[in-house]
Design a protein around this motif. Structure first.
Motif, PDB file in Angstrom:
ATOM      1  N   PRO A 121       0.816  -1.195   0.000  1.00 10.75           N
ATOM      2  CA  PRO A 121       0.000   0.000   0.000  1.00 10.75           C
ATOM      3  C   PRO A 121       0.866   1.269   0.000  1.00 10.75           C
ATOM      4  O   PRO A 121       1.967   1.261   0.555  1.00 10.75           O
ATOM      5  N   THR A 122       0.339   2.330  -0.601  1.00 14.04           N
ATOM      6  CA  THR A 122       1.106   3.571  -0.693  1.00 14.04           C
ATOM      7  C   THR A 122       1.218   4.237   0.684  1.00 14.04           C
ATOM      8  O   THR A 122       0.378   3.991   1.565  1.00 14.04           O
ATOM      9  N   TYR A 134      -7.215   0.417  -1.888  1.00 13.34           N
ATOM     10  CA  TYR A 134      -7.471   1.569  -1.014  1.00 13.34           C
ATOM     11  C   TYR A 134      -8.030   2.752  -1.811  1.00 13.34           C
ATOM     12  O   TYR A 134      -8.884   3.476  -1.319  1.00 13.34           O
ATOM     13  N   LEU A 135      -7.559   2.927  -3.039  1.00  9.42           N
ATOM     14  CA  LEU A 135      -8.115   4.007  -3.866  1.00  9.42           C
ATOM     15  C   LEU A 135      -9.583   3.738  -4.162  1.00  9.42           C
ATOM     16  O   LEU A 135     -10.399   4.651  -4.223  1.00  9.42           O
ATOM     17  N   LEU A 180       1.567  -6.128   5.832  1.00  8.20           N
ATOM     18  CA  LEU A 180       0.833  -6.487   4.625  1.00  8.20           C
ATOM     19  C   LEU A 180      -0.055  -7.712   4.829  1.00  8.20           C
ATOM     20  O   LEU A 180       0.406  -8.741   5.335  1.00  8.20           O
ATOM     21  N   SER A 181      -1.301  -7.584   4.422  1.00  8.50           N
ATOM     22  CA  SER A 181      -2.211  -8.740   4.407  1.00  8.50           C
ATOM     23  C   SER A 181      -1.914  -9.533   3.131  1.00  8.50           C
ATOM     24  O   SER A 181      -1.163  -9.071   2.266  1.00  8.50           O
ATOM     25  N   GLU A 182      -2.575 -10.688   2.990  1.00 13.11           N
ATOM     26  CA  GLU A 182      -2.348 -11.446   1.759  1.00 13.11           C
ATOM     27  C   GLU A 182      -2.838 -10.635   0.551  1.00 13.11           C
ATOM     28  O   GLU A 182      -2.183 -10.596  -0.486  1.00 13.11           O
ATOM     29  N   TYR A 189       6.213  -2.713   5.901  1.00 11.12           N
ATOM     30  CA  TYR A 189       6.843  -1.416   5.652  1.00 11.12           C
ATOM     31  C   TYR A 189       7.068  -0.721   6.990  1.00 11.12           C
ATOM     32  O   TYR A 189       6.185  -0.779   7.868  1.00 11.12           O
ATOM     33  N   VAL A 190       8.222  -0.066   7.120  1.00 18.93           N
ATOM     34  CA  VAL A 190       8.476   0.734   8.330  1.00 18.93           C
ATOM     35  C   VAL A 190       9.104   2.051   7.912  1.00 18.93           C
ATOM     36  O   VAL A 190       9.955   2.092   7.021  1.00 18.93           O
ATOM     37  N   GLN A 191       8.662   3.116   8.562  1.00 22.76           N
ATOM     38  CA  GLN A 191       9.279   4.415   8.279  1.00 22.76           C
ATOM     39  C   GLN A 191       9.699   5.079   9.577  1.00 22.76           C
ATOM     40  O   GLN A 191       8.957   5.079  10.565  1.00 22.76           O
ATOM     41  N   ASN A 192      10.887   5.664   9.564  1.00 21.73           N
ATOM     42  CA  ASN A 192      11.378   6.415  10.722  1.00 21.73           C
ATOM     43  C   ASN A 192      10.683   7.769  10.812  1.00 21.73           C
ATOM     44  O   ASN A 192      10.147   8.275   9.809  1.00 21.73           O
ATOM     45  N   VAL A 193      10.742   8.364  11.997  1.00 18.85           N
ATOM     46  CA  VAL A 193      10.166   9.701  12.198  1.00 18.85           C
ATOM     47  C   VAL A 193      10.776  10.674  11.193  1.00 18.85           C
ATOM     48  O   VAL A 193      11.922  10.513  10.771  1.00 18.85           O
TER      49      VAL A 193
END
Ligand SMILES: C[S@@+](CC[C@H](N)C(=O)[O-])C[C@H]1O[C@@H](n2cnc3c(N)ncnc32)[C@H](O)[C@@H]1O
Ligand code: SF4
Length: 474
Positions: free
Chosen positions: A40-41, A460-461, A380-382, A353-357
């Motif tokens: 996902p975006t 999601y869109l 992420l789901s399947e 996915y992981v993003q830092n502050v």
């Protein structure tokens, strides 16, 4: 109906073909949409993924033999380019700025390496920004040594750095090569004086030519130039001159980015005079003319917006179907997992996915407290993994093989995507895709609208959460 004609060349000089796009189609597909550097975006990610979850994922990664690509973010730039949508921090050149950042970055490297619990093989190392060459030679060397102390860097792999040609001299280029960097990427954007002046990035051709020569003399395996089309005051004629100058230098790779105009996110873009910005059809015309020019000069078109000389690793990966897409755009994929280090850096570990502050004060605070600076992410789901693979396949190869889809997921493509059947049919009707029982294949004109094609597979869109946060697709 008004038609716009474009000459479009695929593969070699013999394959010149004319594509026509009517104005209505262009208007229909010129909407806001993601660039799909993740699915996902990023706007769909949440705080559900926190430091505790990231620690678990890193520990799991430590228990297997998977390899890693490392991305290191250096946020600083000396001067603001008004078009820029990257995560950057503007600071005058001062050693203490880099020293302070490195102090915390080193702590994060220790935190991550200790959580993994063993030395992992790094198949690909990439320093991006901001501007990694904001760091002095001594600082760069210390950072490189720190990474090499915590991980096993494969020096045969891609070791790449993004440089701003305005921030290097010959000694710095030599010392980057001596450290082990073998690929270099530099921001060019445009050589036209008026455009450069308006985007606040004055960078004469002669200066870039010198930097390029230093890179060649130092023995970099591959040199990439970033260009942007759609900037204010650009016309087909001015950009033709820029591309002519680029071709004369013959970089191995060229990223030809569509200008992402997102003034609500990147406030300095509000400085641009809207009347000076090319309209959608003019912008597309600039892109297609530049594309044509590059192909005639011997470059191969790589997926949506990259070009490479035939022998370059990216061209080879594209033809072998091994191209990959992540937050840095198109890359090769030599490793299993992807770890990001530094403020705002993004990783993808164990399907998460992981993003830092994103701000320096937050980053310094968390790392000082000995905490992983994780801000958000996505587990992420399947369904996410299935759609991610389909979107990646479209973005990287312009096709989806339905039999391969079945072999991977144990599901029939048509059954799984029955809600998308209308979107696919519409794309086929508009001449963007061809479909048979084996394959979905993007047509030549569809390649221009590849982001729109992918949007139809984005769950999601479809939930109508709105697309206004994205740049326009044309
Ligand atoms: C981190 S910068 C490259 C290294 C260095 N900071 C420089 O500018 O020379 C990454 C690239 O992102 C691209 N970029 C930044 N903002 C953009 C935007 N709004 N639309 C399209 N491309 C953009 C530019 O081509 C830029 O060279
Ligand atoms: S384009 Fe590069 S140098 Fe310019 S502000 Fe963005 S990251 Fe900094």
């Amino acid at each position: 109906m008004e038609k716009i004609f474009f000459l479009f060349r695929f593969g070699g000089p013999q394959e010149l073909l004319m594509i026509t796009i009517d104005k209505q189609t262009l208007q229909k597909y010129d909407v806001a949409g993601p660039r799909y550097t993740s699915y996902p975006t990023a706007p769909e990610w949440s705080k559900q993924v926190d430091a505790a979850i990231y620690r678990e994922k890193l520990q799991a990664f430590g228990r297997n033999d998977k390899t890693v690509s490392l991305y290191v973010h250096i946020p600083f730039c000396e001067q603001l380019c008004y078009f820029c949508a990257c995560n950057k921090v503007i600071r005058a050149a001062e050693d203490k700025v880099g020293d302070e950042y490195l102090e915390f970055l080193f702590k994060e490297i220790d935190l991550v390496a200790n959580t993994i619990g063993r030395r992992k093989a790094v198949k690909q190392l990439h320093w991006g920004g901001g501007t990694p060459t904001y760091l002095s030679e001594d600082q760069s060397r210390r950072l490189f040594d720190k990474i090499a102390g915590a991980f096993d860097i494969d020096f045969e792999g891609e070791i790449a750095i993004e440089i701003d040609p305005r921030t290097v001299n010959q000694l710095k280029i030599k010392s980057l090569r001596a450290m082990g960097f073998n690929r270099i990427s530099m921001g060019i954007q445009d050589f036209d004086e008026k455009v450069q002046d308006d985007i606040n990035r004055v960078q004469p051709y002669t200066a870039v030519k010198a930097v390029h020569e230093w890179c060649r003399e130092a023995g970099f395996h591959s040199v990439n130039f970033d260009l942007i089309y759609g900037l204010p005051y650009q016309t087909r004629a001015t950009f033709h001159d820029t591309v002519t100058q680029v071709i004369a230098l013959k970089p191995d790779r060229i990223a030809l980015y569509s200008f992402a105009y997102v003034p609500w996110l990147s406030k300095p873009q509000n400085k641009f005079n809207l009347d000076a910005m090319p309209l959608a059809d003019e912008k597309l015309d600039i892109f297609i003319a530049a594309r044509e020019q590059l192909l005639c000069a011997g470059y191969q078109a790589i997926a949506m917006d990259h070009f490479a000389l035939a022998g370059d690793a990216m061209a080879i990966a594209y033809h072998q179907g091994n191209l990959h897409r992540n937050f840095m755009g198109y890359t090769l994929k030599p490793a299993d997992e992807f770890i990001g280090l530094g403020v705002s850096a993004i990783g993808f570990v164990e399907d998460t996915y992981v993003q830092n502050v994103k701000t320096l004060p937050d980053y310094y605070k968390y790392v000082h407290e000995g905490q992983m600076p994780t801000e958000r992410g996505a587990l992420l789901s399947e369904d996410d993994r299935i759609r991610r693979q389909v979107i990646n396949s479209l973005m990287c190869t312009f096709r989806v093989n339905k039999r391969k889809f079945f072999d991977t997921w144990g599901k029939e493509f048509e059954d799984y995507f029955h809600a998308e059947a209308e979107h696919i049919a519409q794309c086929v009707q508009d001449g963007l895709m061809a479909e048979d029982h084996e394959c979905l294949a993007v047509t030549d004109s569809g390649k221009i609208f590849i982001r729109n094609i992918c949007m139809g597979f984005d769950y999601y869109l479809r939930q109508q959460r709105g697309t206004q946060r994205y740049s326009r697709t044309v």
